[in-house]
Design a protein around this motif. Structure first.
Motif, mmCIF file in Angstrom:
data_model
loop_
_atom_site.group_PDB
_atom_site.id
_atom_site.type_symbol
_atom_site.label_atom_id
_atom_site.label_comp_id
_atom_site.label_asym_id
_atom_site.label_seq_id
_atom_site.Cartn_x
_atom_site.Cartn_y
_atom_site.Cartn_z
ATOM 1 N N LYS A 167 -11.722 0.546 3.020
ATOM 2 C CA LYS A 167 -11.147 1.508 3.941
ATOM 3 C C LYS A 167 -12.180 2.574 4.288
ATOM 4 N N ASP A 185 -2.180 4.127 6.023
ATOM 5 C CA ASP A 185 -2.895 2.855 5.870
ATOM 6 C C ASP A 185 -1.965 1.673 6.157
ATOM 7 N N ASP A 228 0.875 -1.183 0.000
ATOM 8 C CA ASP A 228 0.000 0.000 0.000
ATOM 9 C C ASP A 228 0.906 1.225 0.000
ATOM 10 N N THR A 255 -7.526 -4.561 -0.141
ATOM 11 C CA THR A 255 -7.881 -3.408 0.687
ATOM 12 C C THR A 255 -8.009 -2.208 -0.251
ATOM 13 N N THR A 256 -9.102 -1.442 -0.127
ATOM 14 C CA THR A 256 -9.335 -0.346 -1.055
ATOM 15 C C THR A 256 -10.407 0.593 -0.505
ATOM 16 N N LYS A 257 -10.430 1.802 -1.039
ATOM 17 C CA LYS A 257 -11.497 2.749 -0.689
ATOM 18 C C LYS A 257 -12.696 2.603 -1.617
ATOM 19 N N SER A 299 -0.884 0.220 -5.511
ATOM 20 C CA SER A 299 0.166 -0.796 -5.402
ATOM 21 C C SER A 299 1.224 -0.680 -6.485
ATOM 22 N N ASP A 327 -3.531 -3.238 -1.607
ATOM 23 C CA ASP A 327 -4.362 -2.114 -2.011
ATOM 24 C C ASP A 327 -4.446 -2.133 -3.532
#
Length: 241
Positions: free
Chosen positions: A101, A15, A10, A80-82, A60, A56
């Motif tokens: 996230k 984060d 990430d 993992t991500t927004k 990445s 992410d």
């Protein structure tokens, strides 16, 4: 069961710190390293046994989905991500979980428990057959599909089709194949050679399920599988034609 070896990729320092804290709070996780780009993580993925990668998908380095396709099937991935719009494509690549996230500790714990359950099953399978030649005397194998270990009876397999790092395992009396993230070479090593034969770079067939062989084509039920030139002579010797 030994600890599950983890790494994080990430580009966001905050984060990275939060995710590292979450991982370190799980007693069965071992954090091997954190990286700000996928390029920086290549060496550890090649040289060490990485069980679980927290990736992410946006931050990445190279395309996160493209990088995901290049990872060994033995390394499980938690996205993992927004953003939520990557979910469908990511799950098509058989990721273990998808975390949005900002990361929630309770939700992270559920992902950790899912990882623990999977690796416990894998560990149990490996302990059950110590030192055996792969599939030498077994009647089945386990593959990962839809976030679960699926038991495949070898006697039910008709043929296997390879698509890059994914396989379609076709079974008798089942319309849809089982899709698993694995290379043809990895699966070929697990299959007993007296029952299965690779006839093409993208196909392995169950010899018992062959109905007709004609003009370098194999008929298995309603399906046709090609035999490539490079495999044809060895295949002829195998089936005595």
């Amino acid at each position: 069961m030994r600890k599950i070896n983890c790494i994080v990729i990430d580009s966001n320092a905050h984060d990275l710190e939060i995710l590292s804290q979450h991982i370190n709070s799980i007693p069965f996780f071992e954090l091997l390293g954190v990286f700000k780009s996928s390029e920086a993580a290549v060496d550890i993925l090649r040289t060490q046994k990485v069980d679980l990668l927290f990736l992410d998908i946006e931050n990445s380095g190279i395309s996160g989905l493209k990088f995901l396709e290049s990872i060994s099937y033995s390394t499980r991935v938690v996205i993992t991500t927004k953003e939520g719009h990557f979910a469908l494509e990511a799950f098509n690549l058989s990721v273990l979980d998808y975390l949005l996230k900002p990361l929630n500790r309770e939700r992270f714990r559920k992902a950790a428990d899912k990882a623990y359950e999977l690796f416990s099953l894998l560990s149990l399978r490996d302990r059950r057959y110590p030192g055996e030649e792969p599939m030498a005397s077994q009647e089945y194998l386990f593959v990962t599909s839809d976030y679960s270990l699926v038991k495949i009876k070898l006697s039910d397999v008709t043929y296997i089709e390879g698509l890059k790092d994914y396989l379609k395992i076709y079974l008798v009396n089942q319309l849809n194949p089982v899709i698993t993230r694995m290379t043809m070479k990895a699966l070929e090593e697990k299959l007993p050679g007296n029952q299965f034969f690779r006839v093409h770079k993208s196909y392995i067939v169950s010899i018992d399920k062959i109905d007709i062989i004609r003009s370098q084509r194999i008929k298995i039920g309603a399906n046709t599988v090609p035999i490539s030139d490079g495999y044809y002579e060895t295949f002829r010797q195998k089936v005595n034609i």
